[in-house]
Design a protein around this motif. Structure first.
Motif, short mmCIF file in Angstrom:
data_model
loop_
_atom_site.label_atom_id
_atom_site.label_comp_id
_atom_site.label_asym_id
_atom_site.label_seq_id
_atom_site.Cartn_x
_atom_site.Cartn_y
_atom_site.Cartn_z
N ASP A 132 0.72 -1.04 -0.01
CA ASP A 132 -0.03 0.01 -0.11
C ASP A 132 1.06 1.34 0.13
OD1 ASP A 132 -1.56 2.21 0.59
OD2 ASP A 132 -2.81 1.20 2.02
N PRO A 133 0.84 1.96 -1.09
CA PRO A 133 1.96 3.21 -1.33
C PRO A 133 1.45 4.18 -0.12
CG PRO A 133 0.55 3.09 -3.05
CD PRO A 133 0.03 1.77 -2.24
N GLU A 134 0.19 4.07 0.24
CA GLU A 134 -0.05 5.22 1.11
C GLU A 134 0.32 4.91 2.48
OE1 GLU A 134 -4.23 6.72 1.15
OE2 GLU A 134 -3.82 7.17 -1.02
N THR A 135 0.30 3.63 3.05
CA THR A 135 0.47 3.47 4.47
C THR A 135 1.89 2.78 4.68
OG1 THR A 135 -0.77 1.47 4.32
CG2 THR A 135 -1.92 3.02 5.00
N GLY A 136 2.37 2.10 3.57
CA GLY A 136 3.71 1.45 3.55
C GLY A 136 3.25 0.09 4.03
N LYS A 137 1.85 -0.34 4.22
CA LYS A 137 1.55 -1.69 4.67
C LYS A 137 1.90 -2.79 3.63
CE LYS A 137 -1.76 -3.21 7.81
NZ LYS A 137 -3.11 -3.18 8.47
N ILE A 138 2.31 -3.97 4.06
CA ILE A 138 2.38 -5.21 3.15
C ILE A 138 1.25 -6.04 3.36
CG2 ILE A 138 3.80 -6.97 2.68
CD1 ILE A 138 5.83 -5.68 4.74
N TYR A 139 0.75 -6.47 2.09
CA TYR A 139 -0.22 -7.19 1.88
C TYR A 139 0.06 -8.74 0.94
CZ TYR A 139 -3.42 -3.66 3.69
OH TYR A 139 -3.77 -2.61 4.56
N HIS A 140 -0.76 -9.71 1.02
CA HIS A 140 -0.59 -10.90 0.15
C HIS A 140 -1.95 -11.13 -0.07
CE1 HIS A 140 0.51 -14.67 -1.30
NE2 HIS A 140 1.80 -14.25 -1.02
N MET A 141 -2.07 -11.45 -1.66
CA MET A 141 -3.34 -11.69 -2.16
C MET A 141 -3.97 -12.84 -1.75
SD MET A 141 -3.66 -8.79 -3.65
CE MET A 141 -5.25 -8.96 -4.01
N LYS A 142 -3.14 -14.01 -1.13
CA LYS A 142 -3.72 -15.14 -0.54
C LYS A 142 -3.75 -15.10 1.16
CE LYS A 142 -1.52 -18.34 -3.06
NZ LYS A 142 -0.83 -19.67 -3.35
N TYR A 143 -2.53 -14.52 1.68
CA TYR A 143 -2.28 -14.75 3.04
C TYR A 143 -2.65 -13.44 3.68
CZ TYR A 143 0.26 -18.61 0.95
OH TYR A 143 0.85 -19.54 0.06
N LYS A 144 -2.79 -12.41 3.24
CA LYS A 144 -3.19 -11.18 4.03
C LYS A 144 -3.81 -10.16 3.25
CE LYS A 144 -1.28 -7.83 7.41
NZ LYS A 144 -0.57 -6.85 7.80
N LYS A 145 -5.04 -10.42 3.06
CA LYS A 145 -5.70 -9.45 2.04
C LYS A 145 -6.04 -8.26 2.55
CE LYS A 145 -7.95 -13.65 -0.08
NZ LYS A 145 -8.90 -14.54 -0.39
N PRO A 146 -6.19 -7.24 1.58
CA PRO A 146 -6.67 -5.80 2.10
C PRO A 146 -7.99 -5.84 2.86
CG PRO A 146 -6.53 -6.12 -0.57
CD PRO A 146 -6.04 -7.41 0.04
N GLU A 147 -8.03 -4.88 3.75
CA GLU A 147 -9.38 -4.86 4.53
C GLU A 147 -10.42 -4.22 3.70
OE1 GLU A 147 -6.36 -3.53 5.32
OE2 GLU A 147 -5.50 -4.10 7.02
N SER A 148 -10.29 -3.61 2.63
CA SER A 148 -11.45 -2.85 1.91
C SER A 148 -10.85 -2.79 0.42
CB SER A 148 -11.67 -1.46 2.40
OG SER A 148 -10.72 -0.79 2.02
N ASP A 149 -11.98 -2.61 -0.67
CA ASP A 149 -11.88 -2.44 -2.00
C ASP A 149 -11.08 -1.15 -2.17
OD1 ASP A 149 -13.24 -4.75 -2.22
OD2 ASP A 149 -15.19 -3.76 -2.89
N GLU A 150 -11.17 -0.04 -1.03
CA GLU A 150 -10.62 0.92 -1.47
C GLU A 150 -8.95 0.88 -1.55
OE1 GLU A 150 -11.64 3.96 1.57
OE2 GLU A 150 -10.13 5.37 0.53
N ILE A 151 -8.61 -0.21 -0.51
CA ILE A 151 -7.31 -0.21 -0.15
C ILE A 151 -6.76 -1.05 -1.48
CG2 ILE A 151 -5.48 -1.29 1.18
CD1 ILE A 151 -7.03 -0.60 3.61
N ALA A 152 -7.68 -1.94 -1.50
CA ALA A 152 -7.34 -3.15 -3.00
C ALA A 152 -7.04 -2.41 -4.32
CB ALA A 152 -8.23 -4.03 -2.98
N LYS A 153 -7.76 -1.38 -4.38
CA LYS A 153 -7.50 -0.78 -5.67
C LYS A 153 -6.19 0.03 -5.87
CE LYS A 153 -12.07 0.48 -6.61
NZ LYS A 153 -13.15 1.47 -5.97
N ARG A 154 -5.51 0.66 -4.71
CA ARG A 154 -4.46 1.33 -4.65
C ARG A 154 -3.02 0.69 -4.34
NH1 ARG A 154 -6.39 4.26 0.83
NH2 ARG A 154 -5.12 2.87 2.34
#
Ligand code: AP5
Length: 222
Positions: A132-154
């Motif tokens: 996430d370029p805004e918060t620097g948070k790391i996600y994974h499309m299988k193991y740590k999915k974004p909390e909302s569509d808004e985050i997913a989009k960016r």
């Protein structure tokens, strides 16, 4: 009595979960997370001369020269918050010369934590990782999915997170590991990183707690 500031080096192959674990350690202990890769990516984003030189090397999965990375880390370590809260070095030192540069400054860790993850899991983690370029948070499309569509989009993918580049990154890591670790033989702790993040954290947290109680962690053989 006030606990001594934390001094930990977090090592492990690319995408072994260093950043993920660091996030939890920061939350719990307020320790200052100093990630060489993040400092370099900030230089790249700022478009500095060093950033331009670093980008090509990073995109190829190779190490950036010491004259760039040693200075960046040294400057960050000199900031006042580090004195107060301690430091967690992530992805640094990555070569014998970087380790020697730290020693020269009298900077030595209480624990050198090595996350162990097999290559097959590494590929899976690299290809699914998003940032996430805004918060620097790391996600994974299988193991740590974004909390909302808004985050997913960016969310963005790092330019070095491709299957062909991971091979070089793994080779570079293996090539240097023994030389780096040889400076920290009394501080090495192996942690099985191939488990859910909260289980990995439990082990690292146990190391920190032991250190804070003044008991030195014993090295566990690989
Ligand atoms: P750097 O940014 O340090 O990259 P790296 O070492 O390859 O490590 P990563 O950031 O890729 O992964 P990570 O271990 O933090 O894993 P994460 O938590 O994100 O370095 C990049 C480049 O910069 C280098 O190639 C080099 O060019 C240069 N550089 C950096 N330091 C340098 C230095 N000292 N000297 C010279 N050059 C330097 O997790 C990965 C993914 O897996 C995420 O999607 C996460 O959600 C997921 N995940 C995490 N833990 C788990 C788990 N337990 N189970 C399932 N999924 C998980």
């Amino acid at each position: 009595t006030k606990e001594a500031p934390i001094k930990i080096i977090l090592s492990g192959p690319p995408a072994s979960g260093k950043g993920t674990q660091a996030e939890e350690l920061v939350k719990k202990y307020k320790v200052v997370h100093i990630a060489a890769g993040d400092l370099l990516r900030a230089e790249v984003a700022a478009g500095s001369e060093n950033g331009k030189r670093a980008k090509a090397l990073m995109d190829g999965g190779n190490l950036v020269p010491d004259e760039i990375v040693v200075t960046l880390v040294k400057e960050r370590l000199a900031e006042p918050d580090v004195q107060q809260h301690g430091w967690l070095l992530d992805g640094y030192p990555r070569s014998e010369s970087q380790a020697a540069a730290l020693e020269k400054e009298g900077i030595h860790p209480d624990a050198f934590v090595i996350l162990r993850v097999p290559d097959s899991s590494i590929v899976d983690r690299i290809t699914g990782r998003r940032l996430d370029p805004e918060t620097g948070k790391i996600y994974h499309m299988k193991y740590k999915k974004p909390e909302s569509d808004e985050i997913a989009k960016r969310l963005v993918t790092r330019s070095d997170d491709t299957v062909d580049k991971v091979k070089t990154r793994l080779e570079v890591y293996s090539k240097h590991l023994n030389d780096v670790a040889s400076l920290y033989l009394d501080e090495i702790v192996f942690v099985d990183g191939n488990r859910p993040p909260q289980d990995v954290f439990q082990d690292i947290d146990a190391v920190v707690q032991k250190l804070q109680s003044g008991e030195k962690e014993k090295a566990v053989p690989p």
